[in-house]
Scaffold this motif. Sequence first.
Motif, mmCIF file in Angstrom:
data_model
loop_
_atom_site.group_PDB
_atom_site.id
_atom_site.type_symbol
_atom_site.label_atom_id
_atom_site.label_comp_id
_atom_site.label_asym_id
_atom_site.label_seq_id
_atom_site.Cartn_x
_atom_site.Cartn_y
_atom_site.Cartn_z
ATOM 1 N N ALA A 113 -10.697 2.188 0.064
ATOM 2 C CA ALA A 113 -9.922 2.828 1.128
ATOM 3 C C ALA A 113 -9.802 4.310 0.808
ATOM 4 C CB ALA A 113 -8.537 2.197 1.234
ATOM 5 N N THR A 114 -9.349 5.073 1.756
ATOM 6 C CA THR A 114 -9.046 6.476 1.497
ATOM 7 C C THR A 114 -7.592 6.591 1.059
ATOM 8 O OG1 THR A 114 -8.326 6.924 3.761
ATOM 9 C CG2 THR A 114 -10.684 7.181 3.279
ATOM 10 N N TYR A 115 -7.256 7.728 0.462
ATOM 11 C CA TYR A 115 -5.860 7.953 0.096
ATOM 12 C C TYR A 115 -4.960 7.857 1.331
ATOM 13 C CZ TYR A 115 -7.084 9.575 -4.624
ATOM 14 O OH TYR A 115 -7.512 9.645 -5.922
ATOM 15 N N ALA A 116 -5.455 8.361 2.455
ATOM 16 C CA ALA A 116 -4.661 8.315 3.689
ATOM 17 C C ALA A 116 -4.381 6.877 4.095
ATOM 18 C CB ALA A 116 -5.394 9.056 4.814
ATOM 19 N N GLU A 117 -5.407 6.014 4.002
ATOM 20 C CA GLU A 117 -5.222 4.603 4.346
ATOM 21 C C GLU A 117 -4.285 3.917 3.356
ATOM 22 O OE1 GLU A 117 -9.424 3.424 6.522
ATOM 23 O OE2 GLU A 117 -9.393 3.704 4.334
ATOM 24 N N ALA A 118 -4.393 4.287 2.081
ATOM 25 C CA ALA A 118 -3.512 3.706 1.068
ATOM 26 C C ALA A 118 -2.054 4.058 1.344
ATOM 27 C CB ALA A 118 -3.918 4.183 -0.321
ATOM 28 N N LEU A 119 -1.815 5.299 1.724
ATOM 29 C CA LEU A 119 -0.443 5.733 2.016
ATOM 30 C C LEU A 119 0.080 5.077 3.292
ATOM 31 C CD1 LEU A 119 -0.769 9.514 1.131
ATOM 32 C CD2 LEU A 119 0.525 7.789 -0.138
#
Length: 339
Positions: free
Chosen positions: A21-27
Amino acid sequence: MEFHTVSPDKVISGYVVNATATYAEALEHFFPLIGRLDMQRDPLQTRFYSRLEDDIVRGCVMPPITIALIHRMSDETAASIENAAKYISDHIHHGFVLDGIQRLTTLERASRKAEFNSCRPIHVSFVLTDSRDRLLYRMITLNNGQRPMSARHQIEVLADSFFDFGALDINLITEKGAGRVRASSSFKKGDFVKGYVAYLSNSVNIDNQKIIEEKMDELIASRIIESDIPTTNIEFSDVVELVNFLSEDPELGIWLRVQNNFIGFCVGIKSSLHAIESATLGEFAAAVRTFEAAFSSINVSKVNLGKLRRELVSKFIGNYGELKELEEYALLDRITDWI
C-alpha cells in the motif's frame, strides 16, 4: 493497494495475503484501526521511533506491518488472490493491527511534516482466520518479548472487540463501573479477561504475586505459545455461549461470577465442553452443589484457599463426565487425592 500472494497458514487454519500500500492508504485504512480497540499500547517516545520518523521523511521503506481479519470464507474463495483482495478491501474497517501499532503511530506523526511523501510504499501482511483464539495466539507469537504490551494486555485489548455480547445475556462491567452500580448479575471485565488468559494458557496460575509481574507475563506468553490452541476444536466463544446458558440458573450464575470459580471453569472446560453442554441446568447445578459440599470439608487453615479453589474447580469441571454422579463423600475422597 496491490495484492501479490495468498498462502494458507495451517497453524491458524487461515491465510496470509501479502500486499503493498502507499503511506496515504495506510493512514486512511490502517491507522484508524488502532482506535477500534478499547485499550491500546501507548505511543512510545523513544529514540528509535523518533529516528524512524525522520527516516520515513527521508525516504526509508517502512518495516512491514500485519493486519488481521476474522473471515468465514470457503477455502476455494480464500485461495484466489482476486477474491481474497476483494474481501480485504470490503472488510478492512473490521481489521485489527497485530503487529505495527508503533510504526503506524510514527507514520502518522511523520505525515505532518512538509517533506513527507505519501506515495511511498508500505508492505503489509493480512492474516485471515475464523478462529479468534488462533488469531490471538498468532498475535502473541509476533509480539512476545516486546514491551510494554504483555500477553495479558494484548488479550485485554482484544476481548471486547473479539466477542460480540449483543446477542447474549452476559454483561461486562469495568472495575470502575462496578463501584458505581449494583452489578450482581454482571461479570467484571477483569475477571472475564483472567478467565480468557487461563483458558488460553491452560493454567489457573495466572497472577502469582510471588513472581515478578514481568516474569509472570513472560511465563503466561510461553504457556500460550506451547498450548494446543492451533489444534483444538473448541473456541472460547463456545465457552462464552455455555456460560451464558448456565447463567440462566441464578445459582449457577452467582457461582460462575466468583473469580476463582470462573478461572477454574475456563481451564477445565476444554476437556468437558460437550459433556456439560449435554447436561440440563438442573443436573449441572446439582453437581456443583455436591462439589461445594465436598469442598466445604477442606480444612481452610491448611491451604491457600483461593489457589486451591481454582485448581479443584478446574479438575472437577475437566472430569465432569466421570464425577457428575458421585455423592458428596465419594467426591471428597477424589478431591483429597488432588490436594
